[in-house]
Design an enzyme around this catalytic site. Structure first.
Site, PDB file in Angstrom:
ATOM      1  N   HIS A 152       4.550   1.662  -7.944  1.00 10.17           N
ATOM      2  CA  HIS A 152       3.582   0.554  -7.885  1.00 10.17           C
ATOM      3  C   HIS A 152       2.709   0.541  -9.145  1.00 10.17           C
ATOM      4  CE1 HIS A 152       4.029   1.376  -3.387  1.00 10.17           C
ATOM      5  NE2 HIS A 152       4.333   0.102  -3.470  1.00 10.17           N
ATOM      6  N   GLY A 169       0.814  -1.214   0.000  1.00  7.25           N
ATOM      7  CA  GLY A 169       0.000   0.000   0.000  1.00  7.25           C
ATOM      8  C   GLY A 169       0.844   1.260   0.000  1.00  7.25           C
ATOM      9  N   GLN A 198       7.551  -9.725   7.915  1.00  9.68           N
ATOM     10  CA  GLN A 198       8.783  -9.317   7.236  1.00  9.68           C
ATOM     11  C   GLN A 198       9.443  -8.094   7.865  1.00  9.68           C
ATOM     12  OE1 GLN A 198       6.658  -8.651   3.387  1.00  9.68           O
ATOM     13  NE2 GLN A 198       7.951  -6.841   3.211  1.00  9.68           N
ATOM     14  N   ARG A 229       7.874   5.109   1.675  1.00  4.44           N
ATOM     15  CA  ARG A 229       8.484   5.778   2.835  1.00  4.44           C
ATOM     16  C   ARG A 229       8.826   7.240   2.562  1.00  4.44           C
ATOM     17  NH1 ARG A 229      10.678   1.623   6.469  1.00  4.44           N
ATOM     18  NH2 ARG A 229      10.268  -0.403   5.531  1.00  4.44           N
ATOM     19  N   GLN A 268      15.051  -8.890  -3.329  1.00  2.65           N
ATOM     20  CA  GLN A 268      13.757  -9.565  -3.159  1.00  2.65           C
ATOM     21  C   GLN A 268      13.382 -10.315  -4.447  1.00  2.65           C
ATOM     22  OE1 GLN A 268      10.007  -7.951  -1.171  1.00  2.65           O
ATOM     23  NE2 GLN A 268       9.749  -7.204  -3.242  1.00  2.65           N
ATOM     24  N   SER A 292       9.177   5.666  -3.283  1.00  3.73           N
ATOM     25  CA  SER A 292       9.025   4.704  -2.190  1.00  3.73           C
ATOM     26  C   SER A 292       7.884   5.187  -1.303  1.00  3.73           C
ATOM     27  CB  SER A 292      10.319   4.661  -1.370  1.00  3.73           C
ATOM     28  OG  SER A 292      10.073   4.081  -0.108  1.00  3.73           O
TER      29      SER A 292
HETATM   30  P1  AMP Z   1       6.107  -2.368  -1.499  1.00  2.00           P
HETATM   31  O1  AMP Z   1       4.728  -1.841  -1.416  1.00  2.00           O
HETATM   32  O2  AMP Z   1       7.153  -1.380  -1.092  1.00  2.00           O
HETATM   33  O3  AMP Z   1       6.261  -3.729  -0.875  1.00  2.00           O
HETATM   34  O4  AMP Z   1       6.386  -2.595  -3.052  1.00  2.00           O
HETATM   35  C1  AMP Z   1       5.545  -3.388  -3.827  1.00  2.00           C
HETATM   36  C2  AMP Z   1       6.194  -3.607  -5.165  1.00  2.00           C
HETATM   37  O5  AMP Z   1       6.428  -2.348  -5.792  1.00  2.00           O
HETATM   38  C3  AMP Z   1       7.580  -4.281  -5.046  1.00  2.00           C
HETATM   39  O6  AMP Z   1       7.730  -5.215  -6.104  1.00  2.00           O
HETATM   40  C4  AMP Z   1       8.527  -3.124  -5.202  1.00  2.00           C
HETATM   41  O7  AMP Z   1       9.788  -3.500  -5.717  1.00  2.00           O
HETATM   42  C5  AMP Z   1       7.771  -2.263  -6.198  1.00  2.00           C
HETATM   43  N1  AMP Z   1       8.249  -0.893  -6.149  1.00  2.00           N
HETATM   44  C6  AMP Z   1       8.389  -0.114  -5.056  1.00  2.00           C
HETATM   45  N2  AMP Z   1       8.915   1.082  -5.382  1.00  2.00           N
HETATM   46  C7  AMP Z   1       9.122   1.049  -6.725  1.00  2.00           C
HETATM   47  C8  AMP Z   1       9.652   1.970  -7.675  1.00  2.00           C
HETATM   48  N3  AMP Z   1      10.081   3.171  -7.310  1.00  2.00           N
HETATM   49  N4  AMP Z   1       9.724   1.585  -8.971  1.00  2.00           N
HETATM   50  C9  AMP Z   1       9.280   0.364  -9.350  1.00  2.00           C
HETATM   51  N5  AMP Z   1       8.775  -0.551  -8.511  1.00  2.00           N
HETATM   52  C10 AMP Z   1       8.698  -0.216  -7.215  1.00  2.00           C
END
Ligand code: AMP
Length: 274
Positions: free
Chosen positions: A35, A29, A59, A185, A151, A183
């Site tokens: 995403h 989320g 995790q 974050r 990952q 991100s």
């Molecule tokens: P997360 O919500 O952070 O667990 O990310 C979910 C998915 O989105 C994971 O496969 C991440 O690698 C991908 N993701 C997160 N940030 C980015 C980004 N800046 N560019 C591409 N994919 C991303």
């Protein structure tokens, strides 16, 4: 677009024609364009796109990191609706894990370095939740971002060992104009801090520009020190793109990996450097 919260609703929504392919994008989320780029790729490649939103406690090695993880559920659902995806799955921890059958996969040390070394148990939690999701959703394609490259390598092993039918698709990192990788974050950083955080990508590019097999240790140190000027770096390491080993094989591809803390917000990034 359907939004479902439990197994019963999920199974019902997944009753689609058997020749249709399911694309799956797992997320925690606080969605952003990174995403959404995965979501768009899934929609291009698959007949039916499922996105999960679940902040997976298993995790997180640090309870306060888990508690402080950003939540923007309403906005997430509305963004996904605009993308016109088929299904959003927002499960509850209790039901998701209640009948978990744990699995073992040989990770060849991939989980012992970088994020695995700095966030103990992190990849074990990632494997646990994806194992459950893959069994429930039975996707043909699952989309992961290059931003979490380690990952991706580990999930590939999960698929190779237990889910022969699933293809793991690596999608490019989406960045702000400043170079900062998007991100969830980043929400926790103010504009000034976001500007400062763009130095992470500058440092990765510096590493790429100056990379030579004879100077790896020296270059890692220079880059680590550059990060120290504006943050609390955890690591800056150059590793083999497939094995994550530090062993030098000049015919192979290498990547630089970085993790820093900037006013208590932990950020990671990586870049192919040869
Ligand atoms: P997360 O919500 O952070 O667990 O990310 C979910 C998915 O989105 C994971 O496969 C991440 O690698 C991908 N993701 C997160 N940030 C980015 C980004 N800046 N560019 C591409 N994919 C991303």
């Amino acid at each position: 677009m359907q939004v479902v919260y439990n197994f019963k609703e999920l199974n019902k929504a997944l009753k689609i024609e058997s020749n249709k392919t399911i694309g799956f994008v797992p997320t925690m989320g606080a969605l952003h364009d990174g995403h959404l780029s995965l979501v768009r790729l899934s929609m291009q490649k698959s007949d039916f796109t499922v996105v999960s939103i679940f902040i997976n406690p298993t995790q997180f090695d640090n309870p306060s990191d888990f508690i402080n993880y950003p939540v923007t559920l309403e906005n997430d659902v509305s963004l996904l609706k605009k993308c016109n995806i088929d299904l959003v799955f927002i499960p509850e921890f209790k039901e998701l894990y209640q009948n978990e059958k744990k699995i073992n996969i040989p990770l060849n040390g991939l989980d012992q370095v970088l994020e695995g070394n700095h966030r103990k148990g992190h990849f074990n939690g990632v494997i646990r939740v994806l194992n459950i999701f893959f069994q429930l959703i039975k996707p043909r394609y699952v989309f992961f971002g290059e931003k979490d490259y380690q990952q991706y390598l580990i999930v590939n092993l999960l698929a190779e060992n237990h889910f022969n039918n699933i293809e793991i698709i690596l999608c490019p990192t989406i960045r702000l104009q400043t170079g900062l990788a998007m991100s969830s974050r980043n929400i926790k950083l103010n504009l000034e801090q976001q500007k400062i955080a763009s130095k992470i990508f500058q440092t990765l590019n510096y590493c790429k520009k100056h990379f030579s097999f004879s100077k790896i240790n020296e270059l890692e140190k220079i880059c680590f020190d550059k990060l120290k000027d504006f943050s609390d770096p955890e690591y800056f390491e150059i590793r083999n793109s497939i094995t994550l080993s530090k062993e030098i094989k000049k015919s192979e591809k290498y990547r630089a990996f970085v993790a820093i803390k900037l006013s208590n917000v932990r950020l990671i990034d990586n870049l192919a450097i040869n």
